[in-house]
Every structure is written in C-alpha cells, then in structure tokens.
Scaffold this motif. Structure first.
Motif, PDB file in Angstrom:
ATOM      1  N   LEU A   1       0.833  -1.203   0.000  1.00 52.99           N
ATOM      2  CA  LEU A   1       0.000   0.000   0.000  1.00 52.99           C
ATOM      3  C   LEU A   1       0.868   1.255   0.000  1.00 52.99           C
ATOM      4  N   THR A   2       1.997   1.203   0.724  1.00 60.22           N
ATOM      5  CA  THR A   2       2.921   2.339   0.741  1.00 60.22           C
ATOM      6  C   THR A   2       3.479   2.586  -0.656  1.00 60.22           C
ATOM      7  N   THR A   3       3.864   1.517  -1.329  1.00 58.40           N
ATOM      8  CA  THR A   3       4.371   1.639  -2.708  1.00 58.40           C
ATOM      9  C   THR A   3       3.301   2.212  -3.624  1.00 58.40           C
ATOM     10  N   PHE A   4       2.068   1.763  -3.453  1.00 60.51           N
ATOM     11  CA  PHE A   4       0.945   2.277  -4.246  1.00 60.51           C
ATOM     12  C   PHE A   4       0.820   3.787  -4.062  1.00 60.51           C
ATOM     13  N   ALA A   5       0.848   4.245  -2.810  1.00 62.16           N
ATOM     14  CA  ALA A   5       0.715   5.680  -2.520  1.00 62.16           C
ATOM     15  C   ALA A   5       1.914   6.463  -3.047  1.00 62.16           C
ATOM     16  N   GLU A   6       3.117   5.919  -2.888  1.00 59.01           N
ATOM     17  CA  GLU A   6       4.317   6.610  -3.359  1.00 59.01           C
ATOM     18  C   GLU A   6       4.339   6.738  -4.877  1.00 59.01           C
ATOM     19  N   ASN A   7       3.917   5.687  -5.578  1.00 61.00           N
ATOM     20  CA  ASN A   7       3.854   5.754  -7.046  1.00 61.00           C
ATOM     21  C   ASN A   7       2.879   6.835  -7.508  1.00 61.00           C
ATOM     22  N   LEU A   8       1.714   6.892  -6.851  1.00 64.40           N
ATOM     23  CA  LEU A   8       0.737   7.925  -7.205  1.00 64.40           C
ATOM     24  C   LEU A   8       1.268   9.320  -6.886  1.00 64.40           C
ATOM     25  N   LEU A   9       1.916   9.450  -5.727  1.00 65.83           N
ATOM     26  CA  LEU A   9       2.461  10.751  -5.339  1.00 65.83           C
ATOM     27  C   LEU A   9       3.507  11.217  -6.347  1.00 65.83           C
ATOM     28  N   ASP A  10       4.391  10.308  -6.757  1.00 67.92           N
ATOM     29  CA  ASP A  10       5.425  10.661  -7.724  1.00 67.92           C
ATOM     30  C   ASP A  10       4.796  11.046  -9.066  1.00 67.92           C
ATOM     31  N   TYR A  11       3.769  10.312  -9.476  1.00 66.30           N
ATOM     32  CA  TYR A  11       3.073  10.620 -10.727  1.00 66.30           C
ATOM     33  C   TYR A  11       2.458  12.015 -10.684  1.00 66.30           C
ATOM     34  N   HIS A  12       1.733  12.310  -9.609  1.00 68.40           N
ATOM     35  CA  HIS A  12       1.073  13.620  -9.509  1.00 68.40           C
ATOM     36  C   HIS A  12       2.089  14.746  -9.322  1.00 68.40           C
ATOM     37  N   ARG A  13       3.192  14.469  -8.641  1.00 72.51           N
ATOM     38  CA  ARG A  13       4.222  15.492  -8.470  1.00 72.51           C
ATOM     39  C   ARG A  13       4.827  15.865  -9.828  1.00 72.51           C
ATOM     40  N   GLN A  14       5.154  14.853 -10.646  1.00 72.93           N
ATOM     41  CA  GLN A  14       5.717  15.143 -11.968  1.00 72.93           C
ATOM     42  C   GLN A  14       4.706  15.852 -12.861  1.00 72.93           C
ATOM     43  N   CYS A  15       3.438  15.434 -12.778  1.00 71.92           N
ATOM     44  CA  CYS A  15       2.393  16.105 -13.559  1.00 71.92           C
ATOM     45  C   CYS A  15       2.254  17.566 -13.128  1.00 71.92           C
ATOM     46  N   THR A  16       2.348  17.806 -11.821  1.00 71.59           N
ATOM     47  CA  THR A  16       2.242  19.171 -11.319  1.00 71.59           C
ATOM     48  C   THR A  16       3.367  20.044 -11.861  1.00 71.59           C
ATOM     49  N   GLU A  17       4.586  19.517 -11.870  1.00 74.02           N
ATOM     50  CA  GLU A  17       5.722  20.280 -12.398  1.00 74.02           C
ATOM     51  C   GLU A  17       5.518  20.633 -13.868  1.00 74.02           C
ATOM     52  N   ILE A  18       5.049  19.657 -14.651  1.00 72.77           N
ATOM     53  CA  ILE A  18       4.824  19.901 -16.077  1.00 72.77           C
ATOM     54  C   ILE A  18       3.727  20.949 -16.283  1.00 72.77           C
ATOM     55  N   LEU A  19       2.627  20.820 -15.540  1.00 76.87           N
ATOM     56  CA  LEU A  19       1.505  21.739 -15.710  1.00 76.87           C
ATOM     57  C   LEU A  19       1.834  23.146 -15.213  1.00 76.87           C
ATOM     58  N   GLU A  20       2.638  23.228 -14.150  1.00 72.95           N
ATOM     59  CA  GLU A  20       3.051  24.557 -13.679  1.00 72.95           C
ATOM     60  C   GLU A  20       3.906  25.260 -14.730  1.00 72.95           C
ATOM     61  N   ALA A  21       4.843  24.501 -15.344  1.00 71.69           N
ATOM     62  CA  ALA A  21       5.667  25.087 -16.399  1.00 71.69           C
ATOM     63  C   ALA A  21       4.810  25.489 -17.593  1.00 71.69           C
ATOM     64  N   LEU A  22       3.822  24.638 -17.958  1.00 64.29           N
ATOM     65  CA  LEU A  22       2.937  24.954 -19.075  1.00 64.29           C
ATOM     66  C   LEU A  22       2.115  26.203 -18.781  1.00 64.29           C
ATOM     67  N   ALA A  23       1.570  26.298 -17.565  1.00 63.22           N
ATOM     68  CA  ALA A  23       0.761  27.468 -17.215  1.00 63.22           C
ATOM     69  C   ALA A  23       1.584  28.743 -17.300  1.00 63.22           C
ATOM     70  N   GLY A  24       2.852  28.676 -16.863  1.00 62.09           N
ATOM     71  CA  GLY A  24       3.715  29.852 -16.962  1.00 62.09           C
ATOM     72  C   GLY A  24       3.979  30.241 -18.406  1.00 62.09           C
ATOM     73  N   THR A  25       4.244  29.240 -19.248  1.00 65.34           N
ATOM     74  CA  THR A  25       4.489  29.514 -20.672  1.00 65.34           C
ATOM     75  C   THR A  25       3.262  30.122 -21.331  1.00 65.34           C
ATOM     76  N   LEU A  26       2.086  29.561 -21.059  1.00 68.63           N
ATOM     77  CA  LEU A  26       0.862  30.084 -21.659  1.00 68.63           C
ATOM     78  C   LEU A  26       0.548  31.492 -21.152  1.00 68.63           C
ATOM     79  N   HIS A  27       0.875  31.764 -19.904  1.00 68.57           N
ATOM     80  CA  HIS A  27       0.666  33.104 -19.358  1.00 68.57           C
ATOM     81  C   HIS A  27       1.532  34.112 -20.120  1.00 68.57           C
ATOM     82  N   ASP A  28       2.790  33.731 -20.400  1.00 67.11           N
ATOM     83  CA  ASP A  28       3.676  34.618 -21.164  1.00 67.11           C
ATOM     84  C   ASP A  28       3.142  34.815 -22.586  1.00 67.11           C
ATOM     85  N   LYS A  29       2.652  33.729 -23.202  1.00 66.90           N
ATOM     86  CA  LYS A  29       2.089  33.846 -24.545  1.00 66.90           C
ATOM     87  C   LYS A  29       0.879  34.780 -24.561  1.00 66.90           C
ATOM     88  N   LYS A  30       0.081  34.684 -23.533  1.00 66.54           N
ATOM     89  CA  LYS A  30      -1.114  35.538 -23.458  1.00 66.54           C
ATOM     90  C   LYS A  30      -0.705  37.003 -23.343  1.00 66.54           C
TER      91      LYS A  30
END
Length: 377
Positions: free
Chosen positions: A235-264
């Motif tokens: 169960l710990t591995t399950f939670a850690e895998n999900l946490l790592d997935y969402h953390r990486q997704c958050t980093e990508i989306l934060e960078a994308l939001a910043g880029t789109l803000h500059d484009k706007k």
C-alpha cells in the motif's frame, strides 16, 4: 492402493451425506479456527477484487480494459508492450493539439500555445505509462503471486483438511456404531460389532492425517493473516507511485501554465491591425461578370430547386455502423450489442466513443467495436 483410495472417497461421501441429510454431527473445531477461516476468506476475496479494481483505476475507460483483455490483460502493462496497450487519453489529446497547432502555422501565438500544451500532454502520457509499469511490478505482480501461490496453498490445505475430517468422522462413527450394536455371535471379539469393518489402526491413521492437515491449515492461514508488514509495504508503494506521478504532472503543468501566461501577455501587447473587408469591386468580380455594367442590369438565372435536383438521392440513408464484436456494457449509459448488429449512429462523443441506437435502446459504445457503414454528417 487404488482400492484404499476409493474406500476413502466412499467414506467421505458417506459422512458428507449423513451430515447434510441425516443430521449426523461432525467434528467441530473451536471458535478461534472458525474466526481464522472467516478472515482468510475475506483476505482471498480482497486480493482478487483488488487486482481487478487497480486495473480499472489505471484504465477507467471500458474500451481500454477490453483491449487490454484481448492482449492477455495486465501482463501487457510492461514497458516493452507499450505500443500494444490502449493509448493514454493525455497522449491522444496531445497529438490532436500538436497536429492542429502545426496546421494553423507555428508563427501564430495561438498555434504555438497549442503545440506547447500538446507536448505537455504527451509528457504526462509518458509518465502515466511509467506509473502503469511501476504499479504492475510493485503492486499487481505481488498480489498476483499472493493469489496464485500462498492463497492457493492455504486453500489446498483447507480442502484437504475437510476431506480428512470427513474420513475420520466416518470411520469413528462406524466404530462407535459397531461397539453399541449387540453381537449375535459369541465368537465375535468384544471390540468388533456387527457390520464393523474399521480397525483401531485405521482410525488412528485417519486421526493422524486429520491432525496433520489441521496443523498445516492453521499455519498457512496464520502466515497469510499475520503478513502485515509486506501488505502495508504494498500500500505504501501504491501511494508513493501515485504521489510521484502527480508530483511530476504538477511540475509539467506549472511550467505549461507559466508559458501560456507569457504567450497571453505577448499576444495582448501586440498592436491590433485595422482590417477593412474587400468589396466585390475590389476583387474584380463585377468586371469579370458583366464588363463593368451595374449589377442591377444582370439577370440572374434561377437556381434549380434542391428538391428537384437529379443528383439528389431519392432516399437519404441514416448514419449507421455494423458491430464487429459483442459488447457487454460495464457502466450505466453504455449500449450493449452482438456481433453483426446494425447500429444507428446519433453522434460521436470523442475519438473513442459513439452514441447510437439498436433494438430500441440508446447508449454509448467504443468506436473500435464497429465498422462505420454510413458516416455521421
């Protein structure tokens, strides 16, 4: 040996029928053993259900799970089989954004934003594939091993225990019946009643085997139920895998939001160009039609009525598709059908789903399950 085995099976069947129909009381095990069996049954059900629900969690789309089953299910979640798996929805969306961004033209700020968003979605899809791989290796495979090895062994000992208990009770009942049945022959030994064919050695052997199976079943269930460290680790591995997935997704989306803000902001800072629509005269349409004469002198020939056009088909066909496979609905709102059914198409939901009607019922179904005969307009 063959006769002895047949005799034992007859004893088991005899005892089972006497308990179920004749009301004969069998050997009862204590409450602790019964409670251990109850918890073991729950654990078996949990492991089986958990494997199924994790697959649904990773691939919530029923068409995705159907395709995974067609390629031998969860074993195809490995990285080597990525090309054969159902495409991640983030990746499908990313491809669409990139394709249309390039069609619009990369010099356009909106087109650049589409491409940037599409690339980010494709990165998230790759991370989702890695999540699938990690879940398969560290969560699903251990559960599968537990189900096919440890649980299977425990269930084997429990089944064997039940059979040996029936054999012991049958022989013991026959012996007790012989002891309390009056002997008609004075030459018969005191320990052997009429109709008894069970010796003390047979009963002792049956008792020893019963005791052996009882010990093995108890130890197997105990080891299965007291394995908290390994099970919590999963169960710990399950939670850690999900946490790592969402953390990486958050980093990508934060960078994308910043880029789109500059484009706007860049698009907002550009001066708006004045646009004056061209007239027919600017385009030279009037000169080419009547040599410069006023348009009021042009006599337009009436257009033929669309309903009278000879090119028009006398009967418009409804959009339809033919089922390639049977489809069993898994969720509310889905449309079930059989191979060969003709389905009337009502609308396309997205790249993976149609809405249609068959046999008076309307619902959703996967695009990959049908061959479109008459496309939607």
């Amino acid at each position: 040996m063959a006769f002895a085995g047949l005799k034992k099976q007859i004893n088991k069947a005899n005892q089972f029928m006497n308990e179920k129909i004749g009301g004969v009381e069998g050997t009862k095990l204590d409450d602790d053993f019964v409670e251990m069996e109850r918890k073991t049954d729950i654990m078996c059900e949990l492991v089986e259900d958990l494997q199924l629900k994790i697959k649904e969690f990773l691939h919530p789309n029923p068409a995705s799970r159907a395709k995974m089953s067609a390629v031998k299910g969860i074993g195809k979640l490995s990285g080597q089989a990525k090309a054969a798996t159902y495409p991640q929805p983030e990746g499908v969306l990313g491809e669409t954004l990139i394709t249309f961004g390039k069609k619009i033209g990369e010099e356009n700020l909106y087109a650049q934003s589409l491409v940037e968003t599409g690339e980010s979605m494709k990165q998230i899809a790759d991370i989702k594939y890695n999540l699938d791989d990690n879940m398969k290796m560290n969560v699903i495979e251990p559960l599968h091993q537990l189900s096919t090895k440890d649980i299977k062994e425990v269930q084997h000992h429990r089944k064997k225990l039940q059979g040996r208990r029936l054999d012991f009770d049958c022989k013991k009942r026959k012996k007790d019946k012989a002891l309390y049945t009056p002997s008609s022959s004075p030459a018969r030994s005191p320990g052997r009643g009429a109709g008894s064919h069970v010796s003390e050695d047979e009963i002792k052997l049956a008792e020893d085997k019963f005791a052996e199976s009882l010990h093995l079943a108890q130890m197997g269930m105990h080891n299965l139920l007291e394995n908290d460290v390994e099970q919590i680790s999963q169960l710990t591995t399950f939670a850690e895998n999900l946490l790592d997935y969402h953390r990486q997704c958050t980093e990508i989306l934060e960078a994308l939001a910043g880029t789109l803000h500059d484009k706007k902001n860049e698009a907002a800072s550009l001066p708006r160009s004045e646009f004056v629509p061209k007239t027919l005269s600017d385009l030279g349409v009037i000169d080419s039609l009547n040599g410069g004469l006023p348009t009021t002198n042009i006599t337009a020939s009436p257009l033929p009525s669309p309903m009278k056009s000879p090119a028009r088909s006398p009967m418009m066909q409804n959009p339809s598709a033919q089922a390639l496979y049977d489809f069993e609905p898994e969720n509310p709102g889905e449309l079930g059908f059989n191979e060969g059914d003709t389905i009337t198409l009502t609308q396309r939901i997205d790249e993976n789903w149609f809405e249609g009607t068959v046999n008076g019922k309307t619902g959703l179904f996967p695009v990959s399950y049908v061959n479109v005969v008459v496309p939607l307009p």
